[in-house]
Structures are given as structure tokens and as C-alpha cells.
Scaffold this active site. Structure first.
Site, mmCIF file in Angstrom:
data_model
loop_
_atom_site.group_PDB
_atom_site.id
_atom_site.type_symbol
_atom_site.label_atom_id
_atom_site.label_comp_id
_atom_site.label_asym_id
_atom_site.label_seq_id
_atom_site.Cartn_x
_atom_site.Cartn_y
_atom_site.Cartn_z
ATOM 1 N N GLY A 172 0.792 -1.227 0.304
ATOM 2 C CA GLY A 172 0.238 -0.119 0.147
ATOM 3 C C GLY A 172 0.857 0.934 0.162
ATOM 4 N N THR A 202 4.763 1.397 6.426
ATOM 5 C CA THR A 202 3.972 1.124 6.044
ATOM 6 C C THR A 202 3.147 2.163 7.319
ATOM 7 O OG1 THR A 202 2.473 -0.175 7.066
ATOM 8 C CG2 THR A 202 4.392 -0.651 7.704
ATOM 9 N N ASP A 206 0.746 0.976 8.539
ATOM 10 C CA ASP A 206 -0.131 -0.339 9.655
ATOM 11 C C ASP A 206 0.947 0.488 10.818
ATOM 12 O OD1 ASP A 206 -2.363 -1.084 8.594
ATOM 13 O OD2 ASP A 206 -0.813 -2.494 7.676
ATOM 14 N N ARG A 217 -4.908 -3.893 9.961
ATOM 15 C CA ARG A 217 -5.902 -5.086 9.880
ATOM 16 C C ARG A 217 -5.383 -6.032 11.423
ATOM 17 N NH1 ARG A 217 -6.806 -8.529 6.202
ATOM 18 N NH2 ARG A 217 -7.193 -6.893 4.607
ATOM 19 N N TYR A 261 -9.543 5.373 1.878
ATOM 20 C CA TYR A 261 -8.213 5.132 1.210
ATOM 21 C C TYR A 261 -8.176 6.732 0.985
ATOM 22 C CZ TYR A 261 -8.438 0.516 -0.434
ATOM 23 O OH TYR A 261 -8.336 -0.698 -0.827
ATOM 24 N N LEU A 262 -8.394 7.451 2.165
ATOM 25 C CA LEU A 262 -8.578 9.203 2.190
ATOM 26 C C LEU A 262 -7.516 9.106 2.805
ATOM 27 C CD1 LEU A 262 -11.989 10.199 2.584
ATOM 28 C CD2 LEU A 262 -10.091 10.518 0.518
ATOM 29 N N ARG A 321 -4.566 6.792 3.753
ATOM 30 C CA ARG A 321 -3.380 6.988 3.285
ATOM 31 C C ARG A 321 -2.916 7.857 2.056
ATOM 32 N NH1 ARG A 321 -3.572 0.580 1.118
ATOM 33 N NH2 ARG A 321 -4.026 1.211 -1.729
#
Lengths: 406, 406
Positions: A13, A136, A138, A182, A295-296, A298
């Protein structure tokens, strides 16, 4: 030593600052005398097997600086997770071009690709240097204080909840915002930094590090709503029940899985809608609204942490320096050295490869629905300068007259 | 003339700059000698019948400036749309406090409230001056070049699509972004200003000014996807079939209606999810993602047009000036006077009250799925300074070697 022939690619991503790392490598390579060529592969490892390369020597440094400030992967990305055969194909192509340095900017999947690739190259006695550059949103790479891309996404989430809280205060009700992540709740937890006044939201934060129990959730919401007349809730897309089943998949009619077998959590509003329906039907609250940040968070153009920009650039530059100065493969890791400053280290690929960091217990409040002060101290400096601030009217209430007069 | 006693309130959905207008009135009133008091009503007209007032004379000008820069309604808002009885209650309260000026910051519903209120006050021979200050992200007030709040929301939408386009380019597929706007497509159309390069998205824009036909939509998406290998789509939440039935309500199991009888369109992801499912199942495209921008687009902290800030402040200041200089009720309207500059006029309340402006035909492309150059010229100056820009790598592709070598 033979001259250096460098390939760079971006995987997974995209982030707001991933091009900083790309440009960090490219510009640093220009200062190294024995660098012969610097190529970029289009769409990650997919572009290597397709031999789809750009000659980055043709880029002006000025355009590179502009690309560095553009969000999302300028080289394109991929979700491919190569197996051994795929890695052998990669090595064939690298051999054709006599490429002996491969810099891969990505998350744990990308570092695992490098690990497999480096083992295979060694087996074939192909002198390939593999350097992983972390990225990332995340923030789930082990061995790193944090990862480039996370601070800017965290800033988006904090700014989004700051605004959602003000909106909810002006038109009270329940607001649910679903955030990416996740397995790791760092990005959802960033919503806590939206708060300024003691009654500001998010009032409840649900992280994938804790099991989600619907009845407990509804009781939590009810308590806040009765106390404040409103409730702002941050929910990770990855929340799951005690068996580990994602709450999102409990309701999805058709479940989409990616090539890694993961359920698709982003790109639809199902989880927010489910939770809103539960609140409406069980708690009988009328105004319940849910947003999925999707998606906003990232890729929003124009919400970036300057600390993140600087560090993403530095991990690229350090990756090139480590490749020149140290004779082994590795992953560049960010280590916090002060409040606030960082150092960079080259760690072995298998320290991060395929592993997932989640939020440490000391960052999560005992209630399970908030973060600790330690998390605030951890995240605050990463968000960078110029965070928006919010202010309230402080005037006193006027005495009522109508009943007197009437 | 008796001394002026002023009440200000904010109605409807909040915006990023609505507090600029509030502060514009308050600070301007401080310079007028015969102003006795300046009160703010909490939660719009609801706060009037509840006699829930703040004495804004107690605010420092410094704090007012900070509040002006804080998004969302600092006084709180309401969705109440008063009937005659409600208006009579309002007048009772205003009489109790001898308030003779009421400034209401809001959209067409708020202006209609002022219209009813002014007629009722006249009937009762109560000397009440009613001034409407425009505000709406939908940009749907007639008689205005544009409305305060719209430029900042439009900027959010343009920045969001700029990022979504870059994200979609790096990991190709179909992306659907659903934007607010029940009847007027201005905000959805703002997505067009995200484009820079000729193949940038959004590639398709669906507005409520044109009937939505699912088969045509799927054919449009298929054409773009076959041509570019990806497709970014902007969709208004208000799209409807030829009979006027919202596409969102065609699938919603339980339809929520507000007090005005409007179907709830925001606050859930149903429309985006419906469209994504149609694309997946009918066009057999695997990677299809949908985001509903939801409340982020009107309340995100830190995305604001400086032009919007300035004008929202000015409509407040002009409202106070008009109240002092002109002896009638009215609504402050923004008129474009140059490229780019504006003037303000006081128009009769019934010019805007209860009416809805939609996009003029000359702003919509003949295809029905894009905007015209006239729309670009209309919107570009409103977005303000410092819009993020995007840049691409321009290096040439490297010749393939593997087949030669192998």
C-alpha cells in the site's frame, strides 16, 4: 569491488511519504563514485519479472524533489508476494542487467520477499545486496520505533477525528469512524490525539489487540451517550471476536480475499454500517452516523507530517549508505534516541520479515477502549508541526427571562 | 432608533468556516456605538425557544479569532425547521430579552425560517430585523455566486480525489468516491479539479443534475477501464433514477428520514458498496474499492480555503453593516465582480428562502459525466492558495535484455 548497479522498487500500500524514500536512495546514489546505474522497477517485483524499468539517471534532481513531495508510489506498486519460482525469475532479470543492489521499499511482505530473494541469490552465488526500506501506515514492523508513512496517516486520523468531534458536538448523536489496521491498532489509536478538552471525542477506541464483544460495545456507547448526550467512536477495521473472526466478515455476504488469503477489510462501508445499525436498533438512538475513512487516510493529498517526510527521506539515504559501508543485507530500522530524535540501524532481514508488531500492552488503557499517556508521548512528536488546534466560546450563559416576564 | 440588541445563531450542517461568519458579526458589532448586547443562541433556533443564550460580550477578541479558525458551529447547530407556532415561541423569547436583531447563519432552510419569522414579527408589530448569513457546503443557494463553506469542502474533495487518483494509479483497479450533495452536484463536480495530467482521475463524474442509469454507468466504467486499466469515479450521494428515486434508497433496507422528510443519504456506505458490487459482478473486475467521504468532507480539521475563510468573515461583517445601514430584512449574497474578487449585496429573504440552486447546464459537459472548462474557471479561484500539486517520474524505460541474454 565491481561497480554498483542499483534497482529500486516500491511494494504494498502506498503512503504519503513513500516517494521520499525512493528519492533518498536516488539522490544519495548520485554522490557515490562507483554507482553505474540506478533503475526503478514499475509496480514493485511485478515490474522486475516484466523487465519494466525506468532509468532514474535521467531524472533531474529538481523533479525528484517534486516527486518526493507527491503522495503514493511514483513507481507504482504491487500486492504480489513472490514464491521461490517468482524469486528465481527476479534473479534471472537482475542477472541480465548485472544489477547487484536491490532496494525494496515496503512492509513486512516486502521484507520477506527480500529474505527469500537473498537466500536464493546466495544459493546461486549471485552477488546481490538486498536492502529493505521500511514503509507502512500500519506501523506493524517489529524492531522499529515506528515506520515511515505511519506518522502522516496518524496525522490524518487525528485531524479527521478532531473535525468529527466538533461536528458531532454541534449536531449531537453517535459517530463511528472506521480506521485501517488489520492486526495493529496504532492508526486507530492515533484518534486519541484529536482530543483537547476533557469531553472531546473519540470517547471510545476499539483496537484489534483486544477482542470485540458486541454487548460490551453497546454498553460502553450507552454509558457515554447518557453522560454526554453524544458519543464519538474510533474502530479499527480489524476488530474481531474472541475466536479471531473479523467482525466485518461476520456480516459480509460475499467475502473477498487477497492473494495472501486476507479478508478485504477496506474499500467498503460494511463494518461502520453494521455497528451503526446495532446502535440504532439496540440503543434506540436516532442520529447515528458512520464513516469508513478508507483510502483517504493513506492517500489524501495535503496531509503530511514533516517529521515523517524527513525520516522517510533519511531511511532511503541511510539504505544507500549502509549498502556502501556494510557488506551484508538488511533492513533499515528507526530507533528513537531522544525526545524527539532518531537513529537508523541496519538489522538482519529476518528480524522484521513476515513478522507483525502489534500495540504493546503499556500503550493500551486497562479499559481496553482508550490509550495510555505513554501512547500520547509516543505519537505526539511524530505528527509533526502545524497541527490544527480547536477553540471554544467561553462566554457565560445568559439568565432566562421568559418565565419571569410571562 | 432604540439601541440595538443582537442575537446570532448557527443552523444546519456545520462547515469549516461557519465560525468566521459568527466572529464577523460579533467583532463588527463591537465597533457600533448603539449596540447594547450581543448574544449567541446555542443550537440554532432550538436554543432560542430554550432561552439558551451566551453573552458574547464576554469573549476576548483574541479567543474569538481562535474560534473563527476552528471548524464546525461553535454555538452548536440544529436541524429544526420551525413552523408558525415554533416561530411564535421564538418571538416571545426575543421580546423577553428585547432583542431586535436576529442574524441566522445557515442554508435555505435557515433563510426560510427567517422569512416566516419576519412575517410573523411584522404581524405582531414587533420591530425585529432578520438577516440571513449564507452558509452551505452544497453551494445550493440561489442568487449567490457561491456560498461560504463550499470552497473549503470543495478543496477537501479535490485533495481527496488527487490522492485517490495517485493511489489508484499505483495499485490499479476501480475506485468509487461518494460525495455529499442531495440535489446540487457542485461538491461532487469539485473532484474534477483534482486532475493534472490527461489520464488523471476522476475519469467519470455522476451528478444529481442528470438521471443515473445503471447500464450506462457500467458501460462508462468498462470503457475507461479498458482504455486505462483503471478507473476513478466521483459519485454524488444524491444520484437518482429518471423518476427521481435516489439510487441509495433503491437498496437501503430501512430508510431513515429527517424531519423535513428527506432520506438520509450521508452517514452510511450503502451507495458506494452497491455500486462496487455492481461493477464487480457485472464487469468482472476484481479490485474495486469504494469510499464514502461522509462527514470528513465538511469537518476535517486542517483543510480550508483561505478565500473561503476571508469571505465567510466578510459576510458576517457585511451582515452587521447592512443591518445598521439599511432599514430592511434580507440575506447577504456573494456576487463575483472580477477574476477573482467579490462584492456583497443584501437581497430580499424570499430570493433564497426555501429555494434550491443546482448546477447550471453550462457547467456540465455534454457527456453528463464530466464538467466544462467554465466550471474549472468558476471553482479554481475559490479553492484558495497552497493547493497540493503532484509530479511524476519522467525517466525513460530501459531496454529489455532478458530475452536477448536467454
Amino acid at each position: 569491488m565491481q561497480s554498483r548497479r542499483i534497482l529500486i522498487a516500491q511494494g504494498g500500500g502506498p503512503t504519503a511519504v513513500i516517494n521520499q524514500s525512493l528519492v533518498g536512495v536516488v539522490l544519495a546514489a548520485r554522490g557515490v563514485r562507483d554507482v553505474d546505474l540506478v533503475y526503478g522497477a514499475r509496480n514493485g517485483v511485478r515490474g522486475i519479472v516484466n523487465e519494466d524499468f525506468l532509468d532514474l539517471a535521467q531524472e533531474t534532481s529538481h523533479n525528484l524533489e517534486l516527486v518526493a513531495n507527491t503522495p503514493s508510489s511514483a513507481l507504482g506498486s504491487t500486492r504480489d508476494k513472490p514464491d521461490l519460482k517468482y524469486c528465481q525469475e527476479i534473479i534471472q532479470v537482475l542477472q541480465s542487467h548485472q544489477i547487484n543492489h536491490f532496494f525494496y521499499i515496503g512492509g513486512n511482505d516486502s521484507s520477506d520477499t527480500l529474505r527469500i530473494l537473498s537466500l536464493e541469490a546466495e544459493k546461486l552465488a549471485f552477488p546481490l545486496r538486498c536492502i529493505h526500506i521500511p514503509k507502512t501506515i500500519d506501523n506493524d514492523l517489529v524492531g522499529n520505533d515506528h515506520t515511515p508513512g505511519f506518522p502522516s496517516a496518524a496525522r490524518f486520523v487525528a485531524q479527521a477525528f478532531a473535525g468529527a468531534n466538533l461536528d458531532n458536538a454541534s449536531l449531537p448523536g453517535v459517530y463511528v469512524g472506521v480506521v485501517m489496521g488489520r492486526h495493529a491498532g496504532f492508526l486507530t489509536a492515533a484518534s486519541a490525539l484529536a482530543r483537547k478538552f476533557s469531553d472531546d471525542g473519540p470517547h471510545l477506541i476499539y483496537l484489534p489487540e483486544r477482542s470485540f464483544v458486541l454487548e460490551k460495545f453497546l454498553a460502553d456507547v450507552k454509558e457515554v451517550y447518557q453522560r454526554l448526550g453524544r458519543c464519538v467512536i474510533a474502530v479499527s477495521e480489524g476488530i474481531h471476536d474472541e475466536s479471531g473472526t473479523p467482525i466485518a466478515s461476520l456480516l459480509a455476504e460475499t467475502i473477498e480475499r487477497d492473494d495472501h488469503g486476507n479478508v478485504q477489510l477496506s474499500g467498503n462501508g460494511a463494518l461502520a454500517d453494521l455497528l451503526c445499525e446495532e446502535i440504532k436498533s439496540k440503543l434506540h438512538i436516532k442520529r447515528v452516523r458512520g464513516d469508513t475513512f478508507g483510502y483517504l487516510q493513506r492517500s489524501f493529498a495535503g496531509c503530511v507530517s514533516d517529521v515523517d517526510q524527513r525520516e522517510a527521506r533519511e531511511v532511503g539515504e541511510k539504505a544507500l549508505q549502509f549498502a556502501v559501508q556494510k557488506a551484508h543485507n538488511g533492513t533499515v530500522a528507526i530507533k528513537r534516541s531522544g525526545s524527539y530524535s532518531v537513529n537508523y540501524e541496519l538489522m538482519a532481514l529476518d528480524v522484521v520479515a513476515g513478522k507483525t508488531r502489534v500495540m504493546e500492552d503499556e500503550l493500551i488503557a486497562a479499559s481496553g477502549t482508550d490509550v495510555t499517556e505513554a501512547f500520547h508521548q509516543y505519537l505526539r512528536p511524530l505528527l509533526g508541526s502545524g497541527m490544527p488546534d480547536s477553540f471554544r466560546l467561553r462566554a457565560e450563559a445568559v439568565a432566562k427571562l421568559r418565565n419571569k416576564a410571562g
